[in-house]
Design a protein around this motif. Sequence first.
Motif, PDB file in Angstrom:
ATOM      1  N   ALA A 195      -9.403   4.138  13.376  1.00 26.25           N
ATOM      2  CA  ALA A 195      -8.396   4.822  14.185  1.00 26.25           C
ATOM      3  C   ALA A 195      -8.018   3.972  15.400  1.00 26.25           C
ATOM      4  O   ALA A 195      -6.837   3.888  15.772  1.00 26.25           O
ATOM      5  N   GLN A 196      -9.013   3.307  15.970  1.00 26.13           N
ATOM      6  CA  GLN A 196      -8.758   2.458  17.139  1.00 26.13           C
ATOM      7  C   GLN A 196      -7.838   1.281  16.756  1.00 26.13           C
ATOM      8  O   GLN A 196      -6.881   0.969  17.453  1.00 26.13           O
ATOM      9  N   TRP A 197      -8.125   0.671  15.617  1.00 27.91           N
ATOM     10  CA  TRP A 197      -7.293  -0.458  15.171  1.00 27.91           C
ATOM     11  C   TRP A 197      -5.874   0.005  14.845  1.00 27.91           C
ATOM     12  O   TRP A 197      -4.919  -0.732  15.035  1.00 27.91           O
ATOM     13  N   GLN A 198      -5.784   1.238  14.363  1.00 30.61           N
ATOM     14  CA  GLN A 198      -4.447   1.777  14.084  1.00 30.61           C
ATOM     15  C   GLN A 198      -3.687   1.973  15.406  1.00 30.61           C
ATOM     16  O   GLN A 198      -2.512   1.634  15.508  1.00 30.61           O
ATOM     17  N   LEU A 200      -2.823  -2.065  12.072  1.00 32.29           N
ATOM     18  CA  LEU A 200      -2.543  -1.573  10.709  1.00 32.29           C
ATOM     19  C   LEU A 200      -1.903  -0.193  10.829  1.00 32.29           C
ATOM     20  O   LEU A 200      -2.015   0.463  11.875  1.00 32.29           O
ATOM     21  N   SER A 201      -1.227   0.218   9.752  1.00 36.58           N
ATOM     22  CA  SER A 201      -0.544   1.513   9.854  1.00 36.58           C
ATOM     23  C   SER A 201      -1.312   2.639   9.163  1.00 36.58           C
ATOM     24  O   SER A 201      -1.085   3.808   9.446  1.00 36.58           O
ATOM     25  N   GLY A 202      -2.204   2.316   8.248  1.00 35.60           N
ATOM     26  CA  GLY A 202      -2.942   3.389   7.577  1.00 35.60           C
ATOM     27  C   GLY A 202      -4.116   2.844   6.794  1.00 35.60           C
ATOM     28  O   GLY A 202      -4.260   1.623   6.640  1.00 35.60           O
ATOM     29  N   TRP A 203      -4.942   3.751   6.286  1.00 36.71           N
ATOM     30  CA  TRP A 203      -6.104   3.330   5.507  1.00 36.71           C
ATOM     31  C   TRP A 203      -6.522   4.444   4.576  1.00 36.71           C
ATOM     32  O   TRP A 203      -6.050   5.595   4.700  1.00 36.71           O
ATOM     33  N   GLN A 204      -7.405   4.120   3.677  1.00 39.06           N
ATOM     34  CA  GLN A 204      -8.012   5.098   2.774  1.00 39.06           C
ATOM     35  C   GLN A 204      -9.489   4.723   2.685  1.00 39.06           C
ATOM     36  O   GLN A 204      -9.823   3.637   2.212  1.00 39.06           O
TER      37      GLN A 204
END
Lengths: 760, 191
Positions: free
Chosen positions: A491-494, A499-503
């Motif tokens: 969340a911090q990197w977002q 980056l815009s998202g992750w899974q």
Amino acid sequence: MLRLNRLTAWLLIGLLSLVAAALLWLRLPSVMWQSSLVDTLPQEADPAHQVYVAQQQPNEQRFMLMFTVGKEDAELFSTALRQQLAQLSQGEPEILPLGQTGGEDFLQTYTATAGQWATSGDLQLLQNQPQQLIAQAQQRLQQPIPLWMDIRQDPLLLSQRFVEALPDPLPGFEHQAPLYVRSSATQTTFLVALTSSADTLSQANARAIVARVDAMLASLDETELPHQVTRSGLVFHTDAAASQAKLEITWFGGLSLMFVLILLALVFRSFQHLVYSMLVLGVSTLVGVTAVVWFFSAPHVLTMVFATTLIGLCIDYVFHASIGASHGSNNWRHVVPALLLGAGTTIVGFLLLTLLSLPLLQQLGIFMAAALVTVAGLVLLIPQLGINKAPTASWQRLHFAAAEFFQRFSPRFRASFLLLLAVASAVAVWQNYRSDDSVRLLATSTPELLAQEQHMRAQTQAFYDADVILLQAPTASELQQRYAAVHEHLAQWQQQGWLSGWQSWYDYVPTPQQRQQTMATLQKLWLTKAGETYLAWLGIDAPEALQRETSALPRHPLQQDFIYLAATADSPAVGVIRLRGITQHEKLTEALATFSGAELYNPLTQASDALGHYRNQLMWWMAGLLLLLFAILSWRLPQANWQRRCLMSLQVNAVIVTALSSALAIAALWQPLNAFHLVGAMLVIVLGIDYGIFCASRIQRGHALQAISISALTTMFAFGALSFSQTAAIAAFGTTVLIGVAVTAVLVPLLPTANSTHSV
Amino acid sequence: MMASQALRMLLSLLLSAVLLGSEARTEEPQLAPEVVEFLQQQQQPLPFVVEFEQKRTIQGLPRPLLSSGQLTIAADEVIWHTQQPLDQKLVINATGIHSDEQPKLRGSEVIAELLLAVLQGDANAIARNFATELQEECLVLTPKLQQLQQFVASIESCGVAAIETIRLVEQQGNQSVISFQPKAAVGVEAQ
């Protein structure tokens, strides 16, 4: 030399085929053919990378369809689409809507863990404001919404809240199973995620699946409700590539064959050479494959793609031998040493491939060496078999005239010209050398399908980049700790815009620490006044305290998508976090370097690197082969003294260098050079060796040129046509062969004859 | 003669084109006439307001949970206002179920569609989402969607002149019986 009659020769060929077939049959059951790209990677590849790539099934049978309709037609279209999808699930191959995160097995996981798992937000409330969670649970119990977990285990309904907080697989779309629906003021979009058990990498299966989807789309067209369709999925690209390949094989293959047949009819008035070439090719391939399966327990199917070089060599040897035999036994005596020298040099060259660290090239080396021994043996039987029909008189006259024409130039001029040309073309290719080993360049699909794929990606957020965070640890328990540590920073990197998202796995299950804290906090809560009051309101006792092992990997239907446990003791446990919209690769890489066993990894980059590695290794092999050629020819050519042998050897090398350099320099004008150009270059170099040796031998130059020109023309027709292929890799191979063989055939007549008395 | 034959041919062509066209278009699922009639009898002019009492029986709890409040049923939404024991307002519309504290309850679209269909007596939506069966003064609705079947076993809508009770039977054995008492028939503004 052995004196054999025709029958004995045929019996020998039959016996060899039988022995090879029997050996192949014996070995085949224990052979595991490999088809994954990971098996072509250098052997020193990271085991975690190998585990991850092995888990990424390219034949994953998922695909999506998106329909955009006017809002006024949405209701009717939805009904029609549901009917069609129901029909799609009946019949073969079966095509079903993809299992959803709200599926039965999915809910069972959360039912089984009721009262043990809480979202991070709920855990914070539980620790700091439990009264708020209690109030929300009381409110929830008077809402007309079904409850699916056991309230005695989970009085605060934490599991139901956990499921409701799970990531939305398709943000903006409402799930109205089996459809995902999104509406705007004017139009409605229906998205369908489908899966089939058929292997989409199989062209036949891909065709069958696409045919069924096409039939469904045709039925929807019949509703006369205007709609736009967008397709996405490997199956459509596989089918498009297969259709393109079929079209190319039909046209290029048909035209090439026609040209070759016309050429042979004009030159020989006979097809016996072609038929024997096919026989030699068949038997030598059988021997080659047998050798490969005996040397390697897990050969790769791509070896056979690289081994297409054998076709050109078969044609070449058969024509040289049969034309040589047609000019009488005296001439045949000069042909045999040339054939053996050419074959011997090429075989040793291919055996050098086994010294490289790339499994594919090692297998290729064994295949080609075994096959070429067979080819050489079979062409030596040509006089006994009577396959010695001479070319037409006009063909012979043409080549005697050509030989005479080239010999008019002084040997000094020809030698100087060949050497200067080699240097100039080598400098040219050095100056213009550009390479790109990206596997993306090799993808083949229609522009229309690619546009649809882009449209689908723009409209949904169901896709992730090839870049992933790869985590590895010696044990599953340690992997969970490492995974959780990285997950907490996503969340911090977002927020930082990296980056815009992750899974992530921990979007679906709590981390071991969260599980531990949830259970401990709940046990304390039920002992407080607020907890007791709530339980009294419900009329139940406190849930039984569970002594669960929180470090164990929780069972979950999505586990296999994120965690790959080691199949063997020495393989690491591997986890993956998928990423979307990475903007800061370097910062992310640096940040991940501070975590144990974490890295930013892109399998496409690795595959591209592997192709680059193959390209480099092939270049070194070619350089080594040219040195070997120089040494062998300087030793074995039939010239009078070693100076002349060295000079002749140098000129043969010069022809090959010129052919290779010009082929690669010209091919690079169309597309940057890659490993497939180098596969074409392999054929150019080995044919160059043969042409050079035949010209440098005691064979009469006119006779040698008759075979060289027909060998070159058939090779150019057969492989050159591939230059026009839509598939970049095939076109690269075809262009290199076409130009390289043409340049070789034009330059070899400039080589001095073995009987030449001129000195340079 | 020729002219009349040509005219007949043209007519039959036109007819077949119309028929083929209508066949090609997909038809909506239809309710049985008696079900439609039952719904029409229950139907009241929208919007209207009713008092309700909910008796929720949950597996594992020794006694049912009782709640009561007021329901405002409009053409595009239903306001479910529980006043006792806890004051809480839910707005049920096509986009889902929205509470005071949460903008939307995740995944509530389908259950919202179901509740709207039943409370508004929407025959088309009922036909689309349920298999129906008339049992005396009750219409028993069984969800068609597999996604819903794992949560909802059936919904019974009882009452002849108006909806008097709704029984929501959940798959886990929980059930809610909601009894209605009309408060005002017309002239209520939905919020």
